[in-house]
Design an enzyme around this catalytic site. Sequence first.
Site, mmCIF file in Angstrom:
data_model
loop_
_atom_site.group_PDB
_atom_site.id
_atom_site.type_symbol
_atom_site.label_atom_id
_atom_site.label_comp_id
_atom_site.label_asym_id
_atom_site.label_seq_id
_atom_site.Cartn_x
_atom_site.Cartn_y
_atom_site.Cartn_z
ATOM 1 N N GLU A 158 23.072 35.078 30.149
ATOM 2 C CA GLU A 158 21.775 35.306 29.541
ATOM 3 C C GLU A 158 20.631 34.572 30.096
ATOM 4 O O GLU A 158 20.010 33.866 29.140
ATOM 5 C CB GLU A 158 21.995 35.529 28.059
ATOM 6 C CG GLU A 158 22.908 36.454 27.619
ATOM 7 C CD GLU A 158 22.703 36.512 25.900
ATOM 8 O OE1 GLU A 158 23.298 37.618 25.573
ATOM 9 O OE2 GLU A 158 22.640 35.613 25.314
ATOM 10 N N GLU A 322 28.815 42.518 26.425
ATOM 11 C CA GLU A 322 28.748 42.106 25.173
ATOM 12 C C GLU A 322 28.417 43.078 23.999
ATOM 13 O O GLU A 322 27.401 44.012 24.520
ATOM 14 C CB GLU A 322 27.980 40.820 24.875
ATOM 15 C CG GLU A 322 28.523 39.598 25.331
ATOM 16 C CD GLU A 322 27.503 38.275 25.200
ATOM 17 O OE1 GLU A 322 27.048 38.393 23.964
ATOM 18 O OE2 GLU A 322 27.577 37.532 25.937
#
Length: 688
Positions: A158, A322
């Site tokens: 991320e 995710e």
Amino acid sequence: MKNREKRQVTRAHTLLHGGDYNPDQWLNRPDVLADDLKLMKLAHTNTYSVGIFAWSALEPEEGVYTFEWLDDIFETIYENGGNIILATPSGARPAWLSQTYPEVLRTNEMRLKQLQGARHNHCFSSPVYREKTQHINKLLADRYGNHPALVMWHVSNEYSGECHCELCQEAFKEWIKDTYHNDLTALNDAWWGPFWSHTFNDWSQIQPPSPIGEEAVHGLNLDWLRFVTDQTIDFYKNEIVPLRELTPSIPITTNFMADTDDLIPYQGLDYGKFAEHIDVITWDGYPAWHNDRESTADLAMKVGFIDDLYRSLKQQPFLLLESTPSAVNWHTVNKAKRPHMHLLSSMQMIAHGSDSIMYFQWRKSRGSSEKFHGAVVDHDNSSENRVFKDVAEVGQTLEKLSDVAGTTRPADVGILYDWENNWALKDAQGYGLETKRYTQTVQEHYRTFWEKDIPVDVIMKEQDFSSYKLLVVPMLYLLSLDTISRLKEFVVNGGTLVSTYITGIVNEHDLTYLGGWPQDLQDIFGMNPLETDTLYPSDRNKVRYSGKEYELKEYASILEVNQAKIEGEYLEDFYANTPAITSHSFEKGKTYYIGGRLEQAFHEEFYGDIIKELGLSPIFPVKHEKGVSVQARQSETEDIIFVMNFTEEKQVVIFDKLVWDKLNDEELVGEVTVEKYGIKVVAVPLTN
């Protein structure tokens, strides 16, 4: 017929199911690690992301490596029939690295050096951090690159944020010099330097935007965000050098994000540009199901939009890297998924092009900030709780749909989305500061196609337009002459183009166009927007279109019509009875302009007319009520149709033709009941 050839994005050639696995948190509990292997089988999982934040477990002291635990994990997962997505650990530094090399610490916009801790907070310019990350990545590639369990690299985690240290300030100055070809006059022109006496006469005077310095030069702000994207990509490219060299056949990804509060794409980086440098698009999807702001179907529409955006970036399947099987831990209220929602929300991802359902996290952490974040294995270590059973149900379903992996999702409709446009429009000190809502506006134009089950690609301005029958370009405030030329070419060659208010206002430097709307836009639309009226939240107007009246709020463009046909008119205010909606046939194509922000009922009517005019249709028609979504993927031999009920009650859908229920191995035709939050996945064989 568009290309139906499968595009496998990992060498697993099946739908992936699993999640972030953190055995490094449990190295002193071999009983827990042994239980994991048993539970992985019971959960019907097959793939695990390992090592994401494991740097301190891999290198507890500088130059001291402890790979043995990871060796064991590779072997036991492989023997257990699983795949591994191996992460590089740069997303979170060990404390020794920050202590020994403080230059790796990020500096914030107030020019304050940050302390060791948290994650995603390193300096992208730091030579030391680049050297250290590349070195450990080389060790990982050397050691595990040929292991048969390895299916993909997960680089860092991320990527986000920005750094204002001296290294990054200098890097920004060099980026600016390169971007403007070492021409200070060109820079001053692009940033409109004379305003507030901001003309530079030396490159050394340039500083990144900051609350303690300059924040009102829009060209500077825009270029800084572009620099942050380029600098992040450059750091990523440095990380992957050994991975490309030593494991050229293993695909590489890094996980993209979305803003979970309003479910829009993450805005800190231009993912359209980033996508060019990765092999597989992956994203971390955490919709706030069952929230008190919107219906489940409304939220599902937004999820579909982001799925279609991330799939369209590379025109191939993406991976959901995710998600949560239950709740998260960062919302104001962390509500659990209701029964059946986990399977439904997972199937929506697959329907829109994902080849995986992966979770953060496999096992709940015992301590620290994510100990209550949802996981496959809860603190009870049980396979009998509701969440674990929901995960196992998804795994069993994915096993029945394994042949879906690699299938495509072609579309005749393209909707244009642009990160740079959103940056510039948010920065604009005009219009309604709280009502511009560019991304949400694009989603509202997407909604009608989603509700009518018509596939959509959400594309970048740099992508090829030629394969689409319809291109929808809402609120493209920042519009370069090059993009205008490409839009004109699309229309000249027979395409249908729809655009709206607040389009074509500024160029790529956020400088307004002089002399009115650019001439090419006036030509293809056959009209000229003269003025934009911004309304207060309580203000309303109306537009008459196709014999009906529709509510208008927030924005209205006052139009001067030349060759265009008037399709709708304003009914109130000083521009009552003037054009609000226009159409224009130009060369082989046609354009439409929507002058104001109109209610969803208008979009349904307006786009419904265009859908009929262009002969657009679902891949396979299924009759249903609102709140049921029907999406399709296509292989060389069949269409796979996902029927998903996002309402709070049973729904009856109608299959006019015989289909095969892939989950229950039976034929279906006519009326079929789909339970609350229920799904049907059916196959329709191709016929010549």
